[in-house]
Write a protein that holds these residues in place. Structure first.
Motif, PDB file in Angstrom:
ATOM      1  N   VAL A 171     -33.347   8.947  12.048  1.00 16.64           N
ATOM      2  CA  VAL A 171     -33.018   8.223  10.874  1.00 16.64           C
ATOM      3  C   VAL A 171     -32.431   6.917  11.092  1.00 16.64           C
TER       4      VAL A 171
ATOM      5  N   MET B  16     -35.044   4.484  11.853  1.00 17.47           N
ATOM      6  CA  MET B  16     -35.577   4.088  10.582  1.00 17.47           C
ATOM      7  C   MET B  16     -34.647   3.212   9.559  1.00 17.47           C
TER       8      MET B  16
ATOM      9  N   TYR C 261     -41.169   2.760   6.326  1.00 18.70           N
ATOM     10  CA  TYR C 261     -40.682   3.855   5.486  1.00 18.70           C
ATOM     11  C   TYR C 261     -41.714   5.101   5.480  1.00 18.70           C
ATOM     12  N   GLU C 262     -42.735   4.668   5.183  1.00 22.22           N
ATOM     13  CA  GLU C 262     -43.900   5.789   4.922  1.00 22.22           C
ATOM     14  C   GLU C 262     -44.474   6.272   6.479  1.00 22.22           C
TER      15      GLU C 262
ATOM     16  N   PHE D 129     -42.262   6.383   9.186  1.00 18.52           N
ATOM     17  CA  PHE D 129     -41.271   7.272   9.690  1.00 18.52           C
ATOM     18  C   PHE D 129     -41.332   8.770   8.863  1.00 18.52           C
ATOM     19  N   GLN D 130     -41.576   8.556   7.396  1.00 24.21           N
ATOM     20  CA  GLN D 130     -41.591   9.682   6.840  1.00 24.21           C
ATOM     21  C   GLN D 130     -42.813  10.813   7.225  1.00 24.21           C
TER      22      GLN D 130
ATOM     23  N   GLY E 241     -41.917  12.881  10.010  1.00 24.36           N
ATOM     24  CA  GLY E 241     -40.771  13.846   9.745  1.00 24.36           C
ATOM     25  C   GLY E 241     -39.595  13.487   9.693  1.00 24.36           C
TER      26      GLY E 241
ATOM     27  N   GLU F 129     -36.288  12.268   7.989  1.00 22.23           N
ATOM     28  CA  GLU F 129     -35.958  12.510   6.411  1.00 22.23           C
ATOM     29  C   GLU F 129     -34.998  11.126   6.214  1.00 22.23           C
ATOM     30  N   PRO F 130     -34.860  10.368   5.166  1.00 21.40           N
ATOM     31  CA  PRO F 130     -34.015   9.509   4.588  1.00 21.40           C
ATOM     32  C   PRO F 130     -32.598  10.163   4.601  1.00 21.40           C
ATOM     33  N   ASN F 131     -31.593   9.244   4.785  1.00 21.34           N
ATOM     34  CA  ASN F 131     -30.210   9.618   4.198  1.00 21.34           C
ATOM     35  C   ASN F 131     -29.674   8.698   3.310  1.00 21.34           C
TER      36      ASN F 131
ATOM     37  N   THR G 281     -30.331   4.905   3.979  1.00 18.07           N
ATOM     38  CA  THR G 281     -31.770   4.435   3.974  1.00 18.07           C
ATOM     39  C   THR G 281     -32.017   3.918   2.614  1.00 18.07           C
TER      40      THR G 281
ATOM     41  N   TYR H 166     -35.413   8.120  -7.921  1.00 15.90           N
ATOM     42  CA  TYR H 166     -35.637   9.212  -6.799  1.00 15.90           C
ATOM     43  C   TYR H 166     -34.198   9.794  -6.199  1.00 15.90           C
TER      44      TYR H 166
END
Length: 232
Positions: free
Chosen positions: A18, A21, A41-42, A44-45, A48, A50-52, A55, A78
């Motif tokens: 993360v 990212m 962003y897409e 990295f997602q 697998g 996960e944003p924090n 992010t 979101y």
């Protein structure tokens, strides 16, 4: 940056996380490369990761800087949907973005929300409010901000007072602009070159050349006295 990232992706012992990212998103967002930021962003997602909360703060800040307010609102929704608690940074980013856009109702709503959520405003928050009200010519609202500050334990800095000087200067409220210097003195905060430059600029724009010259001369003589002190 991209080549290091590519190297990480091929190295199984050093997979991106993360933090990777966030650094990548911040780099593209700060340089206005919004499409690249979104693609990353897409990706990295998809990998697998996960944003924090950081992010989302980066995404909000990047969208705010380029005026993508619809996308900003989508990120905010979101975050609420998936229960990401907003931090002081989140509030400051969105308050500043809506303030710069002149969307004062949204800005004020977010400030009230911040207070109701018991997130303490800081100097950055108050700078954004003052800047926005200065642009809108709302001297009364600036007065309200100052009264709110009086009831807090926020330590004001020179940057805040410079925002205040600039706001009053824009509105040609020169008496209030000069009073800021007294406020600074009471708070033990010294004016800097930005403070005086901002005041001189405001006087010049208003055609008050004698006041601008007087202040410029005062600054020069003060600087000269300081140089002499240093020599001794």
């Amino acid at each position: 940056m991209e080549s290091v990232l590519a190297e990480m992706l091929t190295n199984r012992n050093c997979e991106p996380d993360v933090w990777t990212m966030n650094s990548t998103l911040r780099a593209f967002g700060n340089s206005g490369q919004i499409e690249m930021m979104e693609k990353c962003y897409e990706k990295f997602q998809g990998a697998g990761i996960e944003p924090n909360i950081r992010t989302f703060n980066i995404l909000l800040d990047s969208y705010g800087k380029v005026g993508h307010y619809t996308k900003m609102s989508a990120v905010m929704e979101y975050m609420q949907k998936y229960h990401y608690s907003w931090t002081i940074v989140t509030y400051n980013v969105v308050i500043d973005a809506f303030g710069k856009a002149g969307k004062l109702k949204q800005m004020e709503f977010l400030f009230r929300l911040m207070q109701s959520e018991r997130v303490k405003p800081n100097c950055v928050t108050f700078c954004s409010l003052v800047r926005a009200y200065g642009e809108a010519g709302s001297a009364d609202k600036i007065g309200t901000v100052l009264r709110i500050i009086e009831n807090t334990d926020v330590t004001l800095d020179t940057v805040f007072f410079n925002c205040l000087v600039d706001a009053y200067g824009r509105m040609e409220r020169f008496a209030e602009m000069k009073e800021v210097l007294e406020m600074m003195k009471k708070k033990g905060c010294k004016p800097d070159s930005v403070t005086y430059r901002t005041m001189i600029k405001a006087y010049n724009i208003a055609g008050m050349t004698s006041q601008a010259k007087e202040l410029r001369d005062f600054v020069r003589s003060s600087e000269k006295s300081l140089r002499l002190k240093d020599q001794h």
